[in-house]
Structure formats: structure tokens, C-alpha cells
Design an enzyme around this catalytic site. Structure first.
Site, PDB file in Angstrom:
ATOM      1  N   HIS A 158       0.752  -1.323  -0.066  1.00 45.79           N
ATOM      2  CA  HIS A 158       0.105  -0.140   0.027  1.00 45.79           C
ATOM      3  C   HIS A 158       0.857   1.299   0.090  1.00 45.79           C
ATOM      4  CE1 HIS A 158      -3.642  -2.547   0.483  1.00 45.79           C
ATOM      5  NE2 HIS A 158      -3.424  -2.634   1.719  1.00 45.79           N
ATOM      6  N   ASP A 193      -2.569 -10.576  -2.345  1.00 45.33           N
ATOM      7  CA  ASP A 193      -3.152 -10.318  -1.195  1.00 45.33           C
ATOM      8  C   ASP A 193      -4.659  -9.756  -1.507  1.00 45.33           C
ATOM      9  OD1 ASP A 193      -1.778  -8.499   1.649  1.00 45.33           O
ATOM     10  OD2 ASP A 193      -3.812  -7.662   0.810  1.00 45.33           O
ATOM     11  N   HIS A 195      -6.101  -7.499  -0.563  1.00 44.54           N
ATOM     12  CA  HIS A 195      -6.461  -5.928  -0.567  1.00 44.54           C
ATOM     13  C   HIS A 195      -5.665  -5.549  -2.031  1.00 44.54           C
ATOM     14  CE1 HIS A 195      -6.570  -6.314   3.757  1.00 44.54           C
ATOM     15  NE2 HIS A 195      -7.699  -5.602   3.575  1.00 44.54           N
ATOM     16  N   ASP A 282      -4.166 -12.987   3.362  1.00 38.21           N
ATOM     17  CA  ASP A 282      -5.305 -12.291   3.997  1.00 38.21           C
ATOM     18  C   ASP A 282      -6.633 -12.791   3.054  1.00 38.21           C
ATOM     19  OD1 ASP A 282      -4.394 -10.721   2.310  1.00 38.21           O
ATOM     20  OD2 ASP A 282      -4.433  -8.889   3.770  1.00 38.21           O
TER      21      ASP A 282
HETATM   22 ZN    ZN Z   1      -4.031  -7.163   2.725  1.00 38.89          ZN
END
Ligand code: ZN
Length: 341
Positions: A158, A193, A195, A282
């Protein structure tokens, strides 16, 4: 597969996490690394200490003012005299016709995408150690290993060129890819991931030499909300070298493997020399952040699908939070890779 690991991550132990207006303890805790380490030991992976590469690899990706900010941040913060136990911005400038600030509170806001990357006394040291872990793993592949794993903490995907966010400060996967670029003309980062890898996308958005692919929970209902849509395809010379594959919340193994097939075909047509896997775990059905529903055998299939891409591969740990099967999911994805190689 050899695994790079250091205990230096422990100096970063953030506490603050703001979720829908509620302050909680962050899910990005040092214990994550302990559970991942157990997964590596269960998989009989040989552990390697990182080499200290220093600022050079970080400076290929991050701006000078951002690196200066991170290295000076804690001392400037504590010198305020009335500051809290962690650095959390209270301004989030959108930068239209803005001036780069000199005050630490201004710089903190400038370099933060959200409130989910609090800086403490040991954050800079841990984040630097994580980049050394990633670069060591990349260097081992350049020196002839078929594949390596980097146990990076804090995670990185991120983090933008000059902005922290979502538990991330320095983009370990991007730094590994830039290191591999010294050897290979084209490199791919495949982000699995749960995200969207928004920082990685942002860093390479206008570059044609690093293809960024991300499979993630649909941002229409999931962090980071404002990036990660299928229509984001790159810009300028990088147009066409960003691929987002958002999946409906709750997607399980079969839907995930179908997305891996789409990613594999796109990656093959790019003809890269090396692959970085931004390895979030995740997407697990048991992850506390509940986005997708991949099972432990499903992670094995993901590892097999990665192996079939046939590229020198650096796995860089991203997310994956405390559950009883966090370590088992790491063992599973790496075992799947090795058995399909
Ligand atoms: Zn993540």
C-alpha cells in the site's frame, strides 16, 4: 525454497487502528511473523539472514523527501513535547496547488494516505530491515536460486513513492522488482493479497517495464475503495501494463483459481524475465479482515498456479493476519509451488 528472515521487524509494534470510527488494536502485529516463521519451519525451509543493502534499493522506488521524512520523523515528533505515543496525521492534504510543508505535523499528513500506518520509535528501523529482506531474496534469485521467500514485516504494497498507508511504509515488493530490473528488461509483480496493491500500482502506473497485476476483493466494498478497479490500466507509456482483477466479496477457491488463469495468460503475453509475488495470505477464509474465502488447500493450488508460470520467482510477504491457520497457509502455498515446479 530458501526463506529470508530477520528478528529486526520487532521494533515496529503499532497499536492504533481506526475502523469505521472505532479505535482498535492494529491487526499488523509482530506475532504475525512468529506464526509465519512456524509455517516456514513446518515446511522445512532453510532460513537465511538478510544482507544490509542500505538506502540504494529504497531510493530506486521512494522519493528523497519521503525517505528523509521517515528517517527523521520520530525525533521530530517527540521534540514537539506534547505528542502522542504514535504518529498519526490529522491533516490529509489532497495536494492541489499545495506547498511541501516543513513542520512535522504537516509532513506527516503529506506522506500519509490514511490513519492505518502509525509511526513509532522503531518503525523506520523495521521498515528498512524489511527492504533488506526483500532485496536479499531478489539477489538470491539473480544469483541462481529458482525461487525465494522474503518474510517482510511491516508489509509494503500500500506504500506509494512518497506516501504510507494501510500498515505499509516502504514498498518491499516494488523494491524487489526494481532490484530484479537490473538483470531483466521486464518484470511482473503479481499481487495475491486480499487488498488491492494500490501503492505498487501507483509506483509503476506510467512504466512499461514492470507489469503490475492484482487479484483482490472488489474495492466497491473493501479497502482501499478508491483504487483497484478493472478500468485502471496504466497511463502514458505504462498504458496496458496494469491489470486489476477484482473478485466479489466471499469468493472461494474455484473463483480465485479462475482469476489466476486470467493473470497467467496476461503475464505470459508480457514475456517477463522474473516474477515477484506480493504474497498476502489475507484472502484466507479465516482471516480477521474477511474479504475472500480461500481455504488452506486453495493456497496450495495458488502456489501450483504460480509455479506453472515458469519464471524465477521472489515471494514477498504482504498481509495475512492472526488466525490459527496463518502459518499453515504459508506452508501450503510454498509447498504447492515446489511440487508443481
Ligand atoms: Zn492485505
Amino acid at each position: 525454497m530458501k526463506a529470508v528472515h530477520t528478528e529486526l521487524h520487532r521494533s515496529h509494534d503499532p497499536q492504533f487502528f481506526l475502523v469505521r470510527g472505532v479505535v482498535k488494536r492494529t491487526t499488523e502485529q509482530p506475532e504475525r511473523a512468529d506464526r509465519l516463521l512456524k509455517g516456514l519451519k513446518d515446511g522445512k525451509h532453510q532460513l537465511v539472514e538478510p544482507i544490509t543493502f542500505g538506502q540504494g534499493p529504497r531510493a530506486r522506488i521512494h522519493s528523497p523527501e519521503y525517505l528523509s521524512f521517515l528517517s527523521e520523523a520520530w525525533d521530530a515528533w517527540t521534540a514537539l513535547g506534547d505528542s502522542g505515543p504514535e504518529m498519526i496525521g490529522n491533516i490529509h492534504p489532497v495536494r492541489h496547488a499545495a506547498t511541501y510543508p516543513t513542520h512535522i505535523v504537516g509532513r506527516l499528513g503529506w506522506h500519509s494516505a490514511d490513519t492505518a500506518a502509525p509511526i513509532g520509535a522503531g518503525t523506520w528501523a523495521a521498515a528498512c530491515a524489511a527492504t533488506d529482506v526483500a532485496v536479499t531474496a531478489a539477489q538470491m534469485v539473480m544469483d541462481g536460486e529458482d525461487a525465494t521467500y522474503a518474510l517482510c514485516r511491516p508489509p509494503g504494497h500500500h506504500a506509494y513513492r512518497d506516501m504510507a498507508g494501510g500498515f505499509c511504509f516502504l514498498n518491499n515488493s516494488a523494491i524487489a522488482a526494481a532490484h530484479l530490473r537490473q538483470r531483466h528488461e521486464r518484470v511482473v509483480i503479481l499481487d495475491v493479497d486480499v487488498h488491492h496493491g494500490n501503492g505498487t500500482q501507483g509506483i509503476f502506473y506510467a512504466r512499461p517495464d514492470v507489469y503490475t497485476v492484482s487479484i483482490h476483493a472488489d474495492p466497491v466494498a473493501y479497502y482501499p475503495y478508491v483504487w483497484g478497479y478493472a478500468h485502471e490500466r496504466g497511463e502514458g507509456p505504462g498504458l496496458g501494463t496494469n491489470l486489476n482483477i477484482p473478485l466479489a466479496i466471499g469468493t472461494g477457491d474455484d473463483g480465485y483459481i479462475q482469476a489466476m488463469d486470467v493473470a497467467r495468460k496476461a503475464i505470459e503475453s508480457f514475456a517477463p524475465g522474473a516474477l515477484v509475488i506480493a504474497l498476502g495470505l489475507d484472502a484466507s477464509e479465516h482471516d480477521p479482515l474477511k474479504g475472500l474465502a480461500v481455504t488452506t488447500p486453495g493456497f496450495r493450488r495458488i502456489g501450483q498456479a504460480i509455479a506453472k508460470m515458469g519464471l524465477p520467482t521472489v515471494f514477498v510477504q504482504e498481509g495475512g493476519y492472526l488466525s490459527d491457520i496463518l502459518g499453515a497457509n504459508l506452508t501450503s502455498v510454498l509447498a504447492g509451488f515446489e511440487e508443481a515446479r
